[in-house]
Design an enzyme around this catalytic site. Structure first.
Site, short mmCIF file in Angstrom:
data_model
loop_
_atom_site.label_atom_id
_atom_site.label_comp_id
_atom_site.label_asym_id
_atom_site.label_seq_id
_atom_site.Cartn_x
_atom_site.Cartn_y
_atom_site.Cartn_z
N SER A 1 86.41 -13.43 119.73
CA SER A 1 87.81 -13.37 119.34
C SER A 1 88.32 -11.95 119.49
CB SER A 1 87.98 -13.84 117.89
OG SER A 1 87.39 -12.89 117.03
N LYS A 2 89.57 -11.77 119.19
CA LYS A 2 90.23 -10.47 119.37
C LYS A 2 89.49 -9.32 118.72
CE LYS A 2 94.97 -10.24 120.63
NZ LYS A 2 94.74 -11.11 121.73
N ARG A 3 88.92 -9.59 117.54
CA ARG A 3 88.30 -8.47 116.82
C ARG A 3 87.04 -7.95 117.52
NH1 ARG A 3 84.03 -10.40 113.61
NH2 ARG A 3 84.01 -12.67 113.70
#
Ligand code: GLU
Length: 468
Positions: free
Chosen positions: A240-242
């Site tokens: 994911s983005k993180r």
């Protein structure tokens, strides 16, 4: 197993970005296809009209082109094939493999409630209705799925995955508005495109059971399925983005080379023994879909950086120079005529430590500066009379060097240090600052070779003139 010539496809939906998982799926399709001498195709699943803008479709084309995974035939656009999808539904109706479902929204809602309470899937009362009872209103078309027994997805990665038919409802094929649904469109398109192997993310495994039933209902040959494990972040959670970058374009922007990505992504779920670094030709020779592991793969930035450094050290300097020039322009650095050639000339001296082309761009900056260089405050204070005297004598020694290349320059500096009875540390940092004006620079002999004789001596002379 099919003995048709291998045809695979990547079937992305335009979302505005190309996920790294899609890139890996494309790569595995491409490797398998090249390994078997088949054809690799592209289908744009653009049925979501709001998201499927021209720009979003272009992102897919650009991503595949950048990765070097171009399709062997012009792309197929799914939305444009809706009539053909409807035709297949007519065929299913004619074969008695599908039926008109006249359930009204509130009736469907009530049936959903009942089904939930009874722990079963939704069933339509219209499944076996007499056409004489058909009302004069719109209808959806549903597949007449088998009510009992099993559907086995013989998956090349996961092995046999068994689905109980009682757990599969009668899939909607055509909505009341006449639009075909996703699972139907995929089957019709894959069949018409002659796809023999469907290699995709394992988030589509359940769809494979549904799609198998549609293939059989149409009397079409079921393709070989191969569902790939998802890519996870370094911590084992779904990417994911993180975790940083997710989109192919971001990896490009961060200074990774496409061959790095190909090599790296090939290792995510597949591998050849302990080999970390391999060429496309080797991967093509070795790749078999049966060797893909079913456990999720983890993104490892350290490995990715290591590989990128390897490919940066291998790449043609002129190609790297063009990439670096584009990076510098994006940072508003003005490049003069000939600067790109200068960068290409400098690349071999600075690339060993570069993990990305962004770092490579930082590393060549010193060579692009124009005389007289602005020296950092710290350097200016260090350039006292004693230091300038020393650098002046060094300049004389350097001017005598015959061939302006790394080994003679190193030799000259060592001889100078010996003659002065000092270590290189007594003038090295100051000389580097004089040559690079505070920018990062490689070792002294490399920096001077990159700059050339005239520019190196000129930069030293500029510093020496500070004395007056
Ligand atoms: N369009 C689907 C996706 O982007 C892929 C469907 C398929 O590969 O069958 O996930």
């Amino acid at each position: 197993m099919s003995d048709r010539p291998v045809r695979t496809r990547i079937a992305p939906s335009p979302t505005g970005m190309m996920h790294i998982g899609t890139a890996r799926t494309a790569l595995f399709n491409w490797l398998y296809t090249r390994h078997t001498g088949g054809q690799f195709l592209l289908r744009v699943e653009d049925t979501d009209r709001e998201r499927s803008t021209e720009a979003a479709v272009q992102v897919i084309f650009d991503g595949l082109a950048w990765l070097g995974l171009e399709s062997d035939e012009p792309p197929v656009f799914q939305f444009a094939r809706a009539d053909r999808h409807r035709e297949a539904v007519d065929d299913l109706l004619a074969r008695g493999q599908a039926y008109r479902d006249y359930m009204l929204p509130q009736e469907l809602e009530a049936e959903r409630e009942r089904a939930r309470a009874e722990g079963r899937v939704v069933r339509s009362p219209w499944r076996d209705a007499d056409p004489a009872t058909w009302p004069a209103r719109g209808y959806a078309v549903r597949l007449k799925s088998p009510l009992d027994g099993e559907t086995v997805v013989a998956d090349a990665v996961k092995g046999d995955v068994t689905f109980q038919n009682a757990g599969l409802d009668d899939l909607i094929l055509l909505r009341t508005d006449g639009n075909p649904t996703y699972n139907l469109a995929v089957v019709v398109d894959d069949h018409d495109m002659g796809i023999t192997h469907v290699i995709r993310g394992d988030d589509h495994l359940n769809n494979a059971a549904r799609q198998t039933i549609i293939y059989r209902a149409l009397d079409w040959e079921v393709p070989v399925w191969a569902h790939l494990p998802l890519i996870h972040g370094p911590d084992g959670a779904k990417l994911s983005k993180r975790h940083g970058a997710q989109a192919v374009g971001e990896f490009d922007d961060m200074g990774y080379l496409p061959e790095t990505l190909r090599n790296y992504l090939a290792k995510l779920g597949w591998g050849h023994g302990d080999d970390e670094i391999f060429s496309d030709a080797q991967a093509i020779e070795w790749f078999d879909i049966r060797d893909v592991v079913s456990a999720a793969a983890r993104l490892d930035w350290a490995k990715l950086n290591h590989l990128n450094n390897h490919y940066i050290r291998q790449a043609d300097p002129a190609r790297l120079a063009a990439l670096v020039a584009a990076i510098l322009k994006s940072r508003d650095v003005t490049l003069r005529q000939g600067d790109e050639t200068l960068i290409a000339h400098t690349v071999p001296f600075v690339r060993d430590g570069a993990k990305t082309t962004l770092e490579l761009a930082d590393a060549v900056l010193f060579v692009l500066k124009t005389r007289p260089l602005e020296l950092p405050e710290k350097t200016r204070t260090q350039l006292d009379a004693e230091m300038l005297g020393r650098i002046g004598r060094l300049r004389t020694a350097l001017a005598d060097v015959g061939e302006w290349a790394v080994p003679p320059l190193e030799m000259a500096m060592r001889a100078f240090a010996d003659a002065e009875g000092i270590g290189m540390g007594k003038f090295g940092p100051q000389l580097r600052a004089v040559l690079a004006g505070g920018s990062p620079a490689p070792d002294l002999a490399g920096a001077m070779t990159a700059l050339g004789r005239d520019e190196s001596l000129g930069r030293i002379d500029d510093a020496l003139s500070l004395v007056t």
